[in-house]
Design a protein around this motif. Structure first.
Motif, mmCIF file in Angstrom:
data_model
loop_
_atom_site.group_PDB
_atom_site.id
_atom_site.type_symbol
_atom_site.label_atom_id
_atom_site.label_comp_id
_atom_site.label_asym_id
_atom_site.label_seq_id
_atom_site.Cartn_x
_atom_site.Cartn_y
_atom_site.Cartn_z
ATOM 1 N N UNK A 1 0.963 -0.970 0.383
ATOM 2 C CA UNK A 1 -0.080 -0.399 0.167
ATOM 3 C C UNK A 1 1.154 1.460 -0.140
ATOM 4 N N UNK A 2 2.334 1.630 0.535
ATOM 5 C CA UNK A 2 2.544 2.236 0.847
ATOM 6 C C UNK A 2 3.318 3.288 -0.573
ATOM 7 N N UNK A 3 3.899 1.363 -1.148
ATOM 8 C CA UNK A 3 4.541 1.777 -2.420
ATOM 9 C C UNK A 3 3.515 2.350 -3.519
ATOM 10 N N UNK A 4 1.866 2.085 -4.053
ATOM 11 C CA UNK A 4 1.328 2.906 -4.712
ATOM 12 C C UNK A 4 0.593 3.793 -4.193
ATOM 13 N N UNK A 5 0.931 4.460 -2.646
ATOM 14 C CA UNK A 5 0.549 5.957 -2.655
ATOM 15 C C UNK A 5 1.792 6.620 -2.871
ATOM 16 N N UNK A 6 2.930 5.796 -2.999
ATOM 17 C CA UNK A 6 4.253 6.224 -3.159
ATOM 18 C C UNK A 6 3.588 7.324 -4.467
ATOM 19 N N UNK A 7 3.493 5.549 -5.031
ATOM 20 C CA UNK A 7 3.795 6.082 -7.154
ATOM 21 C C UNK A 7 2.180 7.185 -7.056
ATOM 22 N N UNK A 8 1.762 7.287 -6.429
ATOM 23 C CA UNK A 8 0.538 8.089 -6.160
ATOM 24 C C UNK A 8 0.686 9.678 -6.576
ATOM 25 N N UNK A 9 1.093 10.199 -4.490
ATOM 26 C CA UNK A 9 2.112 11.010 -5.065
ATOM 27 C C UNK A 9 2.744 12.176 -5.362
ATOM 28 N N UNK A 10 3.661 10.930 -6.943
ATOM 29 C CA UNK A 10 3.970 11.481 -7.544
ATOM 30 C C UNK A 10 3.710 11.506 -8.814
ATOM 31 N N UNK A 11 2.411 11.230 -8.816
ATOM 32 C CA UNK A 11 1.716 11.222 -10.553
ATOM 33 C C UNK A 11 1.241 10.345 -11.471
ATOM 34 N N UNK A 12 2.473 9.044 -10.773
ATOM 35 C CA UNK A 12 2.303 7.520 -11.451
ATOM 36 C C UNK A 12 1.721 6.489 -11.435
ATOM 37 N N UNK B 1 16.460 5.253 -12.593
ATOM 38 C CA UNK B 1 16.739 6.510 -11.785
ATOM 39 C C UNK B 1 15.580 7.466 -11.411
ATOM 40 N N UNK B 2 14.004 7.170 -12.497
ATOM 41 C CA UNK B 2 13.525 8.070 -11.733
ATOM 42 C C UNK B 2 13.077 7.676 -10.077
ATOM 43 N N UNK B 3 12.658 6.168 -10.361
ATOM 44 C CA UNK B 3 12.224 6.575 -8.242
ATOM 45 C C UNK B 3 13.365 6.336 -8.038
ATOM 46 N N UNK B 4 14.837 6.968 -8.150
ATOM 47 C CA UNK B 4 15.417 7.203 -6.857
ATOM 48 C C UNK B 4 15.483 8.738 -6.822
ATOM 49 N N UNK B 5 15.010 9.733 -8.525
ATOM 50 C CA UNK B 5 15.443 10.484 -7.894
ATOM 51 C C UNK B 5 13.738 11.111 -7.014
ATOM 52 N N UNK B 6 12.785 10.470 -6.959
ATOM 53 C CA UNK B 6 11.731 10.855 -6.489
ATOM 54 C C UNK B 6 11.629 10.153 -5.159
ATOM 55 N N UNK B 7 12.074 9.208 -4.452
ATOM 56 C CA UNK B 7 12.406 8.529 -3.494
ATOM 57 C C UNK B 7 13.504 9.404 -2.707
ATOM 58 N N UNK B 8 14.208 10.396 -3.271
ATOM 59 C CA UNK B 8 14.843 10.928 -2.869
ATOM 60 C C UNK B 8 14.882 12.407 -1.889
ATOM 61 N N UNK B 9 13.354 13.170 -2.818
ATOM 62 C CA UNK B 9 12.497 13.713 -2.606
ATOM 63 C C UNK B 9 11.822 13.467 -1.365
ATOM 64 N N UNK B 10 11.450 11.598 -1.076
ATOM 65 C CA UNK B 10 10.466 12.080 0.019
ATOM 66 C C UNK B 10 10.903 11.725 1.015
ATOM 67 N N UNK B 11 12.059 11.272 1.094
ATOM 68 C CA UNK B 11 13.791 10.811 2.082
ATOM 69 C C UNK B 11 13.737 11.999 2.788
ATOM 70 N N UNK C 1 2.256 7.036 -15.897
ATOM 71 C CA UNK C 1 3.314 6.807 -15.799
ATOM 72 C C UNK C 1 3.164 5.930 -16.933
ATOM 73 N N UNK C 2 4.060 5.845 -18.556
ATOM 74 C CA UNK C 2 4.213 4.350 -19.435
ATOM 75 C C UNK C 2 5.525 4.151 -18.444
ATOM 76 N N UNK C 3 6.512 4.662 -17.901
ATOM 77 C CA UNK C 3 7.768 3.839 -17.134
ATOM 78 C C UNK C 3 7.847 2.802 -16.814
ATOM 79 N N UNK C 4 5.904 2.505 -15.956
ATOM 80 C CA UNK C 4 5.629 2.390 -15.225
ATOM 81 C C UNK C 4 6.064 0.977 -15.777
ATOM 82 N N UNK C 5 5.719 0.403 -17.009
ATOM 83 C CA UNK C 5 5.071 -0.686 -17.137
ATOM 84 C C UNK C 5 6.842 -1.859 -17.465
#
Length: 343
Positions: free
Chosen positions: A76-87, A120-130, A108-112
């Motif tokens: 659930x955390x992962x899904x909410x995380x992806x939702x927070x960043x409009x993926x 790289x994108x997940x690392x970037x937004x994860x850094x924002x989250x942290x 966001x088609x990058x998730x496919x």
């Protein structure tokens, strides 16, 4: 405030557990998206079973709760995380045998495909989250360390916009600080959306917002039943209404309400217009002196409002002394016979 030397370490460990590593976010998403339990639908929609275990580990080391609960919570955390960043969008949530089944839409088609671009994108937004959690933790820990020099109340006013300061006394203030409560509303009334009117409901009114029907008690029963069939949203009755036999005969739909005149007026004063919009039937009392008073209240507060049509129902037309007209003449709309209403 009693602090222990290990409090800082414990606090930091708590926020570490709030943010997954980018590798585990990607691993859990890959497990959820490509698992046979997840059902792919049209229009980029996927039904996700949040009880799916990640493909990189059987047990989640970050949580000491039972494995199934830990997996579900982190998924659930992962899904909410992806939702927070409009993926993704979250369209629906269902509970099935204690599991969350979540319908998502991929934005966001990058998730496919798990490739370098997604990593790289997940690392970037994860850094924002942290950074968000880290800044919050640092603000709290600094305030605790400086509790003898700074006011804890100011921590909240600096952090949150919709709070007002109150301090009963501390080392930073020599006097009580009471914030300005009327400065901004902590909650606002929702006056919209209003109930919608169908073309069929509005057909009787033409360009008017109200109409009147003169009907005796027996005709009123049939009239109310027809209005209910056409989706009347509210029936307003006199405060001392004694015509319960009229209402007991009808079969109300699930969205219909019945209010006394006073209850409706209280809603109007509270600007609860959603509940007093749509097709509204107003039943008038038999006493002639009360009919005029009730009409004035309805006319001044309901007639002419957006998305609102009023059907006045009276047993007989009466002369309103204050206005110098009959009730039928006062109503700014058609006067109809009960047998032709919604026939």
């Amino acid at each position: 405030m009693c602090l222990q030397p290990e409090d800082t370490t414990i606090g930091r460990d708590r926020i570490i557990k709030k943010v997954l590593t980018s590798e585990k976010i990607i691993g859990r998403w890959d497990s959820l998206y490509n698992n046979r339990k997840s059902v792919r639908l049209s229009d980029n929609r996927v039904f996700i079973d949040t009880s799916i275990k990640p493909n990189y580990a059987e047990v989640d080391e970050f949580d000491d709760s039972p494995t199934s609960d830990a997996d579900m919570n982190w998924n659930v955390y992962v899904l909410l995380f992806l939702r927070r960043y409009n993926m993704i969008q979250i369209l629906e949530v269902k509970i099935d045998h204690g599991r969350y089944m979540i319908l998502i839409k991929i934005e966001d088609d990058r998730l496919r495909i798990v490739d370098d671009e997604l990593v790289e994108y997940i690392k970037k937004i994860r850094e924002q989250e942290w950074n968000y959690y880290s800044r919050s933790y640092n603000a709290i820990s600094n305030a605790v360390r400086e509790n003898c020099k700074e006011c804890i109340s100011e921590l909240f006013t600096d952090t949150y916009s919709k709070v007002f300061e109150y301090c009963a006394g501390c080392n930073a203030h020599s006097e009580v600080i009471v914030g300005d409560m009327p400065k901004f509303p902590l909650k606002n009334r929702v006056s919209e959306p209003l109930k919608t009117l169908s073309d069929e409901q509005m057909a009787l009114f033409g360009t008017a917002n109200e109409l009147i029907v003169v009907a005796d008690e027996s005709d009123q029963k049939n009239l109310i039943s027809k209005l209910v069939e056409k989706g009347v949203s509210l029936i307003i009755v006199p405060d001392h209404f004694n015509g319960e036999n009229i209402l007991l005969k009808i079969k109300p739909n699930r969205n219909m309400m019945i209010f006394s005149l006073d209850e409706a007026y209280q809603l109007i004063k509270m600007r609860g217009f959603y509940f007093i919009s749509g097709l509204i039937a107003v039943i008038y009392p038999k006493e002639e002196n009360e009919i005029g008073e009730q009409y004035v209240i309805v006319k001044n507060n309901l007639c002419g409002r957006a998305s609102t049509k009023i059907v006045h129902i009276v047993e007989k037309d009466v002369y309103i002394v204050q206005a110098g007209k009959t009730l039928v003449e006062l109503v700014d709309g058609p006067s109809l016979q009960p047998n032709i209403v919604y026939t």
